[in-house]
Scaffold this active site. Structure first.
Site, short mmCIF file in Angstrom:
data_model
loop_
_atom_site.label_atom_id
_atom_site.label_comp_id
_atom_site.label_asym_id
_atom_site.label_seq_id
_atom_site.Cartn_x
_atom_site.Cartn_y
_atom_site.Cartn_z
N ASP A 184 9.23 2.87 -0.40
CA ASP A 184 8.19 3.50 0.40
C ASP A 184 8.47 3.15 1.86
O ASP A 184 8.12 2.08 2.33
CB ASP A 184 6.81 3.01 -0.04
CG ASP A 184 5.70 3.61 0.82
OD1 ASP A 184 6.01 4.28 1.83
OD2 ASP A 184 4.52 3.40 0.48
N LYS A 233 4.37 9.10 8.62
CA LYS A 233 4.15 8.55 9.96
C LYS A 233 5.15 9.06 11.01
O LYS A 233 4.98 10.17 11.48
CB LYS A 233 4.09 7.02 9.87
CG LYS A 233 2.92 6.62 8.95
CD LYS A 233 2.46 5.20 8.98
CE LYS A 233 1.13 5.08 8.26
NZ LYS A 233 1.10 4.23 7.10
N TYR A 282 0.85 -1.19 0.00
CA TYR A 282 0.00 0.00 0.00
C TYR A 282 0.88 1.23 0.00
O TYR A 282 1.81 1.33 0.80
CB TYR A 282 -0.90 -0.02 1.24
CG TYR A 282 -1.81 1.19 1.38
CD1 TYR A 282 -2.87 1.39 0.50
CD2 TYR A 282 -1.61 2.12 2.39
CE1 TYR A 282 -3.71 2.49 0.63
CE2 TYR A 282 -2.46 3.22 2.53
CZ TYR A 282 -3.50 3.39 1.65
OH TYR A 282 -4.33 4.48 1.78
C1 LIG Z 1 0.43 4.63 5.74
C2 LIG Z 1 1.17 4.37 4.50
C3 LIG Z 1 1.04 5.21 3.38
C4 LIG Z 1 0.03 6.31 3.30
O1 LIG Z 1 0.27 7.31 4.24
P1 LIG Z 1 -0.95 8.26 4.70
O2 LIG Z 1 -0.29 9.26 5.58
O3 LIG Z 1 -1.93 7.38 5.38
O4 LIG Z 1 -1.50 8.87 3.45
C5 LIG Z 1 1.85 4.97 2.30
N1 LIG Z 1 2.74 3.96 2.30
C6 LIG Z 1 2.88 3.14 3.35
C7 LIG Z 1 3.89 2.06 3.30
C8 LIG Z 1 2.08 3.31 4.48
O5 LIG Z 1 2.21 2.45 5.49
#
Ligand SMILES: *Cc1c(COP(=O)(O)O)cnc(C)c1O
Length: 430
Positions: A239, A267, A144
């Protein structure tokens, strides 16, 4: 456990928000039942409006490495609020946070702050395409990267648990250049490059997957991604929105010794306020406006409250021994999970990397999205509810990773280990 007030407030929330929530996984659809409504958080604990206490293993889905309402973060926010909450102009804290980020992630030669991981994902894809002049993107099943159209093919997190085959409202044209490979299977990536390597702008990956439960990369896999992309002139994007500062202070790239061309962060970097970032090679980042032709902008980007929350969080988190202490707690938890399951004769795959953990009720090793499909979701749901009842809050879905903070050291982890047996007893009863 009383939940009258939570029930009442959730009913009210449903009159305002689809499903009662502002982000789908919070609605407990995957595990059934209703979410509690939070009153406040302190250290490793959440307290709900009915006065129940929970040990929190979500930590706002990763950001809160120090736990809730850490005094240093609260003080920094208080001080900054008095100086103004947003400037929409340059200020000193931006570079201070960037300095810390670059010390920990030297691959971010230049970076830009945004407001969420989703925004970082949108920007890196546009930038990779703008830099290479190519259209295709390779992603992995179960990963994701936020909810941008182009990245919603075979995505993880809420997209998985909701069982959406694809996401309604995403036109086929938005994902026609999105190719999907299998995590931990470098051959599946090579096949795509053999077929159309000259059209591939980038490979984007969660180097440790946390949106499909926890999937640990095999040692050679990330290195193979590096060499395949290099060979074909494509970019490698890590990511690290979830893994950054968590699997290692310097993220998965430091832990596994693989340097991506671009990195997404989020995060933890905002210490509980909305922040994301992306950055990487100078020559690529210089393609971004105002230096280059790839446009990207944000009214609240580099927000001073968010910058000081990130700064104060990271400066505590970097202090000698703090990260290691949190890793120690995570390992105790995982060992406790394994031992508890074994006592009840339940098959369990429990793993951790740094301060991220995950577990599947599965007989077989779980290395990719496909392997997760054979995990026993019902056993997880029974376990989840029994633990919640006992006062321990794991992610309300079998397809999410868990997170430990340094505040869990002591009472929180001891309490958790003492009640784990209740969870496994419930998991066993069909
Ligand atoms: C949480 C997450 C996102 C998206 O971040 P948001 O701040 O919720 O938009 C993208 N990539 C990874 C790996 C994530 O865990």
């Amino acid at each position: 456990m009383n939940s009258d007030r939570s029930h009442e407030l959730f009913a009210r929330a449903k009159t305002f928000f689809p499903g009662g929530v502002n982000s789908p996984v919070r609605a407990f659809r995957s595990v059934g039942g209703e979410p509690f409504i939070v009153k406040h958080g302190k250290g490793p604990f959440l307290f709900d409006v009915d006065g129940n206490r929970y040990v929190d293993y979500i930590n706002s889905w990763g950001p809160l490495v120090l736990g809730h309402a850490h005094p240093a973060v609260v003080a920094a926010l208080h001080e900054q609020a008095q100086l103004g909450t947003s400037y929409g102009a340059c200020h000193e804290r931006e570079a201070e946070l960037a300095q810390v980020v670059r010390e920990l992630f030297p691959s971010l030669e230049l970076m830009r702050f945004v407001n969420s991981g989703t925004e970082a994902g949108m920007a890196v894809i546009r930038l990779a395409r703008g830099f290479t002049g190519r259209r295709k993107i390779v992603k992995f099943e179960g990963c994701y990267h936020g909810h941008a159209d182009v990245l919603l093919a075979k995505a993880g997190s809420g997209v998985l648990t909701l069982g959406l085959p694809d996401c309604a409202g995403v036109p086929p044209s938005a994902v026609e250049d999105t190719l999907v490979a299998e995590f931990n299977n470098a051959e599946s990536v090579e096949r795509l490059f053999d077929a159309c390597g000259e059209e591939i702008a980038a490979v984007i990956v969660e180097p440790v997957v946390g949106n499909c439960g926890l999937l640990v990369p095999e040692p050679a896999f990330l290195k193979a991604l590096r060499s395949i992309t290099e060979k074909h002139g494509a970019l490698l994007i890590f990511d690290e929105v979830m893994t950054g500062f968590r699997v290692h202070l310097g993220g998965a790239q430091a832990l596994y010794g693989v340097r991506p061309d671009l990195t997404m962060l989020g995060k933890v970097i905002g210490g509980g306020l909305p922040v994301g970032a992306f950055g990487g090679r100078r020559d690529i980042m210089e393609r971004l406006a105002p230096l280059g032709p790839v446009y990207q902008a944000g009214t609240l980007s580099g927000n001073p409250l968010a910058m000081v929350a990130g700064l104060s969080t990271l400066s505590e988190w970097r202090k000698p021994g703090v990260f290691e202490r949190a890793v120690g707690v995570t390992e105790r938890l995982v060992e406790g999970l394994r031992a508890g399951a074994a006592n009840h004769g339940l098959p369990l795959v429990a793993q951790s990397v740094g301060t991220m953990f995950g577990f599947f009720f599965s007989e077989k090793p779980v290395r990719s999205y496909r392997d997760t499909l054979s995990a026993d979701k019902d056993a997880f749901n029974r376990f989840f509810h029994a633990m919640l009842e006992a006062g321990v809050y794991f992610a309300p879905s079998a397809f999410e990773a868990g997170f430990v903070s340094v505040a869990h050291d002591g009472e929180a982890i001891d309490f958790t280990l003492a009640v784990l047996d209740q969870g496994f007893r419930a998991a066993k009863q069909r």
